[in-house]
Structures are given as C-alpha cells and as structure tokens.
Motif scaffolding. Structure first.
Motif, PDB file in Angstrom:
ATOM      1  N   PHE A   1      -8.788  -3.235  -5.811  1.00 36.99           N
ATOM      2  CA  PHE A   1      -8.598  -4.595  -5.285  1.00 36.99           C
ATOM      3  C   PHE A   1      -7.925  -5.545  -6.280  1.00 36.99           C
ATOM      4  N   ASP A   2      -8.160  -5.344  -7.580  1.00 36.98           N
ATOM      5  CA  ASP A   2      -7.600  -6.278  -8.566  1.00 36.98           C
ATOM      6  C   ASP A   2      -6.319  -5.770  -9.218  1.00 36.98           C
ATOM      7  N   ASN A   3      -6.170  -4.443  -9.291  1.00 35.47           N
ATOM      8  CA  ASN A   3      -4.976  -3.888  -9.956  1.00 35.47           C
ATOM      9  C   ASN A   3      -4.323  -2.779  -9.134  1.00 35.47           C
ATOM     10  N   PRO A   4      -3.961  -3.071  -7.870  1.00 38.26           N
ATOM     11  CA  PRO A   4      -3.327  -2.017  -7.070  1.00 38.26           C
ATOM     12  C   PRO A   4      -1.999  -1.602  -7.706  1.00 38.26           C
ATOM     13  N   LYS A   5      -1.741  -0.288  -7.723  1.00 38.70           N
ATOM     14  CA  LYS A   5      -0.520   0.195  -8.383  1.00 38.70           C
ATOM     15  C   LYS A   5       0.636   0.351  -7.388  1.00 38.70           C
ATOM     16  N   SER A   6       0.328   0.894  -6.194  1.00 33.70           N
ATOM     17  CA  SER A   6       1.425   1.202  -5.260  1.00 33.70           C
ATOM     18  C   SER A   6       1.800  -0.022  -4.432  1.00 33.70           C
ATOM     19  N   GLU A   7       3.070  -0.090  -4.073  1.00 34.70           N
ATOM     20  CA  GLU A   7       3.541  -1.190  -3.207  1.00 34.70           C
ATOM     21  C   GLU A   7       2.829  -1.154  -1.861  1.00 34.70           C
ATOM     22  N   ARG A   8       2.542   0.076  -1.399  1.00 29.53           N
ATOM     23  CA  ARG A   8       1.909   0.220  -0.077  1.00 29.53           C
ATOM     24  C   ARG A   8       0.525  -0.429  -0.068  1.00 29.53           C
ATOM     25  N   LEU A   9      -0.262  -0.178  -1.126  1.00 31.28           N
ATOM     26  CA  LEU A   9      -1.595  -0.781  -1.211  1.00 31.28           C
ATOM     27  C   LEU A   9      -1.487  -2.294  -1.387  1.00 31.28           C
ATOM     28  N   LYS A  10      -0.537  -2.740  -2.198  1.00 31.23           N
ATOM     29  CA  LYS A  10      -0.360  -4.188  -2.387  1.00 31.23           C
ATOM     30  C   LYS A  10      -0.076  -4.880  -1.064  1.00 31.23           C
ATOM     31  N   SER A  11       0.804  -4.267  -0.257  1.00 30.26           N
ATOM     32  CA  SER A  11       1.174  -4.926   1.007  1.00 30.26           C
ATOM     33  C   SER A  11       0.010  -4.868   1.999  1.00 30.26           C
ATOM     34  N   PHE A  12      -0.787  -3.793   1.968  1.00 26.80           N
ATOM     35  CA  PHE A  12      -1.975  -3.695   2.832  1.00 26.80           C
ATOM     36  C   PHE A  12      -2.979  -4.789   2.469  1.00 26.80           C
ATOM     37  N   LEU A  13      -3.268  -4.925   1.172  1.00 21.95           N
ATOM     38  CA  LEU A  13      -4.254  -5.912   0.726  1.00 21.95           C
ATOM     39  C   LEU A  13      -3.791  -7.335   1.018  1.00 21.95           C
ATOM     40  N   ALA A  14      -2.492  -7.556   0.915  1.00 26.34           N
ATOM     41  CA  ALA A  14      -1.965  -8.901   1.206  1.00 26.34           C
ATOM     42  C   ALA A  14      -2.249  -9.301   2.649  1.00 26.34           C
ATOM     43  N   LYS A  15      -2.297  -8.298   3.537  1.00 24.89           N
ATOM     44  CA  LYS A  15      -2.558  -8.596   4.967  1.00 24.89           C
ATOM     45  C   LYS A  15      -4.041  -8.754   5.281  1.00 24.89           C
ATOM     46  N   VAL A  16      -4.892  -8.019   4.545  1.00 22.17           N
ATOM     47  CA  VAL A  16      -6.313  -7.987   4.947  1.00 22.17           C
ATOM     48  C   VAL A  16      -7.235  -8.853   4.104  1.00 22.17           C
ATOM     49  N   LEU A  17      -6.775  -9.297   2.937  1.00 27.08           N
ATOM     50  CA  LEU A  17      -7.669 -10.103   2.098  1.00 27.08           C
ATOM     51  C   LEU A  17      -7.414 -11.591   2.299  1.00 27.08           C
TER      52      LEU A  17
ATOM     53  N   VAL B   1      -3.256   7.537  -0.968  1.00 26.68           N
ATOM     54  CA  VAL B   1      -2.208   6.861  -1.747  1.00 26.68           C
ATOM     55  C   VAL B   1      -2.759   6.464  -3.117  1.00 26.68           C
ATOM     56  N   GLU B   2      -3.993   5.921  -3.115  1.00 21.86           N
ATOM     57  CA  GLU B   2      -4.639   5.542  -4.374  1.00 21.86           C
ATOM     58  C   GLU B   2      -6.143   5.707  -4.232  1.00 21.86           C
ATOM     59  N   GLU B   3      -6.802   6.066  -5.324  1.00 23.49           N
ATOM     60  CA  GLU B   3      -8.266   5.987  -5.328  1.00 23.49           C
ATOM     61  C   GLU B   3      -8.726   5.543  -6.706  1.00 23.49           C
ATOM     62  N   GLY B   4      -9.814   4.798  -6.720  1.00 19.17           N
ATOM     63  CA  GLY B   4     -10.316   4.291  -7.998  1.00 19.17           C
ATOM     64  C   GLY B   4     -11.549   3.445  -7.775  1.00 19.17           C
ATOM     65  N   THR B   5     -11.956   2.725  -8.811  1.00 19.45           N
ATOM     66  CA  THR B   5     -13.102   1.824  -8.678  1.00 19.45           C
ATOM     67  C   THR B   5     -12.675   0.638  -7.812  1.00 19.45           C
ATOM     68  N   PRO B   6     -13.642  -0.108  -7.251  1.00 17.40           N
ATOM     69  CA  PRO B   6     -13.269  -1.302  -6.485  1.00 17.40           C
ATOM     70  C   PRO B   6     -12.373  -2.254  -7.293  1.00 17.40           C
ATOM     71  N   ASP B   7     -12.677  -2.431  -8.583  1.00 16.37           N
ATOM     72  CA  ASP B   7     -11.846  -3.327  -9.406  1.00 16.37           C
ATOM     73  C   ASP B   7     -10.404  -2.826  -9.491  1.00 16.37           C
ATOM     74  N   GLU B   8     -10.266  -1.507  -9.703  1.00 11.88           N
ATOM     75  CA  GLU B   8      -8.906  -0.944  -9.803  1.00 11.88           C
ATOM     76  C   GLU B   8      -8.134  -1.121  -8.504  1.00 11.88           C
TER      77      GLU B   8
END
Length: 246
Positions: A230-246, A221-228
């Motif tokens: 974890f700090d600037n997720p672009k897709s809604e799917r990644l945002k919702s995943f990070l909201a659950k695990v961080l 879905v997305e790939e990039g540096t850790p900063d990109e």
C-alpha cells in the motif's frame, strides 16, 4: 521454519481450450498463522485461485500441496482434506429449514463423529464469540445479512479447520453490516487462525493481513507486507489500481 499449509506451484486454470486464462502460472506459499489477503480488480482470478485451493475449481495444470500432500493427485480423497479447510462464501449457504443450532452441528456430528452434546457445546462457545448466543433456535430467515455471515463463519469454525478460506465474505452485505463481519474476522486473525481472504476491503487488508497478494489477469503481480503493497507499490499496474480504490 514455519509449518507449510499450502504450497502452490505454477497453477493454471484455463477455459475454452486455453483461450481464457483465469489463473496463469501462480506460485506462492501460505504458512501456518499467515493471514494472506488477495486483492485485485474484478476478473483478475482472485476467487478462482481461492476456490482452487480446495479444488472447488479443478486446476488445468500445476500443483497444490496442502500440509505436504499433493491434493491435485486424483488418488487423493479431496473430501478428507476439505474437512480441514473452512470455506466462507459471498452468500451464506445456510439451510433455510434448519435452526442455527442444527445448521452448525450437522457437519461436526456427521463428519467428525462428535456427540450431539459435544457439537452443541462447541457451537455455543463460538456463538458467544460472535455475539449471537441468543440466536441458536432462530432460523436463517430471522437474521440480518451480517448475522447470517457471522453464522456462516462459525459454521466453518465448528469443523475445527486448519485454515479458513474467505471468498469476498462482505460483498453481498449492506454497508452497515460489513463492520460486524470484519470484526469477527479480525478476532480470528488475532487468535492465530491461518486465513486466506479475497476482499475489496482495503482498510481491512492493510490492518489484518501479514501478507497481501495483488493479482491481475490471472497472475500475481506483486506480493508483500501491507506496508510494501500500500505504501511502496512497485508496478504501474498496482499503482493505478490503488489510485482507483483508495
């Protein structure tokens, strides 16, 4: 230009005549010295993708090039290439009836044709690095889970691989043992070892990876540096995943 270790093009892995797409058109490159961390929900295809890299899972379609060779070509002897890929699983897969020394020197003596002295010397050097030099004559049953996993990592390193593949190496461990295994993996990353790691440990992914791949439903879905990631997720799917695990 960096040396290419893996180049993956349109990788597919289907089950049940294509009804289940565990991997669905994945393309990426892994270069020498990369520490690529793969994250994503359970069932997203992370482990299937990792296990496809050394053909423990045979792809349904697509192409995997390892150090310039198409290893999906049936004419290639995959076992020769697997010797250059260290694999560490969730479960330690140590031989219970052999001492740690024997577990670790078996493959280098048999496959790399090293002398017993040479293999044992390398093994002692690596045991020192992971803080287990006093355990060479122990049996796996005498070790904790964290110690067994550190031994499993060292066993893979004894083969002097060009790349290390880790399939959720801490998920079977008690929480207090996770740190000791991650510390060994951090040392490896700092020493320039090429690594591909499937993990649920987000802090580790952020700290150690130079690239993070987020997978869902068999796709990147997305790939990039850790900063990109974890700090600037672009897709809604990644945002919702990070909201659950961080």
């Amino acid at each position: 230009m960096k040396d290419n270790v893996f180049e993956v093009k349109d990788l597919q892995k289907h089950y049940k005549n294509g009804k289940i797409k565990a991997i669905d058109g994945v393309s990426t490159k892994i270069n020498k010295g990369d520490v690529v961390v793969i994250i994503g929900p359970s069932g997203s295809g992370k482990s299937t993708f990792l296990r496809s890299l050394n053909l423990l899972e045979m792809p349904t379609g697509g192409k995997i090039t390892f150090e310039g060779i198409n290893i999906c070509d049936p004419k290639q002897n995959i076992n020769l290439y697997r010797q250059k890929m260290g694999m560490v699983f969730q479960h330690f897969n140590l031989f219970p009836h052999m001492t740690i020394m024997k577990n670790m020197t078996l493959a280098p003596i048999k496959l790399l044709k090293k002398s017993k002295e040479e293999a044992e010397s390398k093994e002692r050097e690596l045991l020192e690095i992971v803080g287990l030099s006093d355990r060479e004559n122990s049996y796996p049953s005498q070790l904790s889970g964290g110690q067994k996993q550190r031994i499993a990592i060292v066993r893979a390193l004894c083969m002097e691989p060009d790349v290390m593949l880790f399939d959720e190496p801490t998920s079977a461990l008690d929480p207090e043992m996770v740190g000791e295994v991650l510390d060994v993996m951090k040392k490896l990353a700092e020493s320039g070892t090429t690594m591909v790691i499937v993990t649920h440990e987000m802090g580790f992914a952020r700290e150690v990876g130079n690239r993070v791949i987020f997978m869902d439903e068999g796709k990147i879905v997305e790939e990039g540096t850790p900063d990109e990631i974890f700090d600037n997720p672009k897709s809604e799917r990644l945002k919702s995943f990070l909201a659950k695990v961080l």
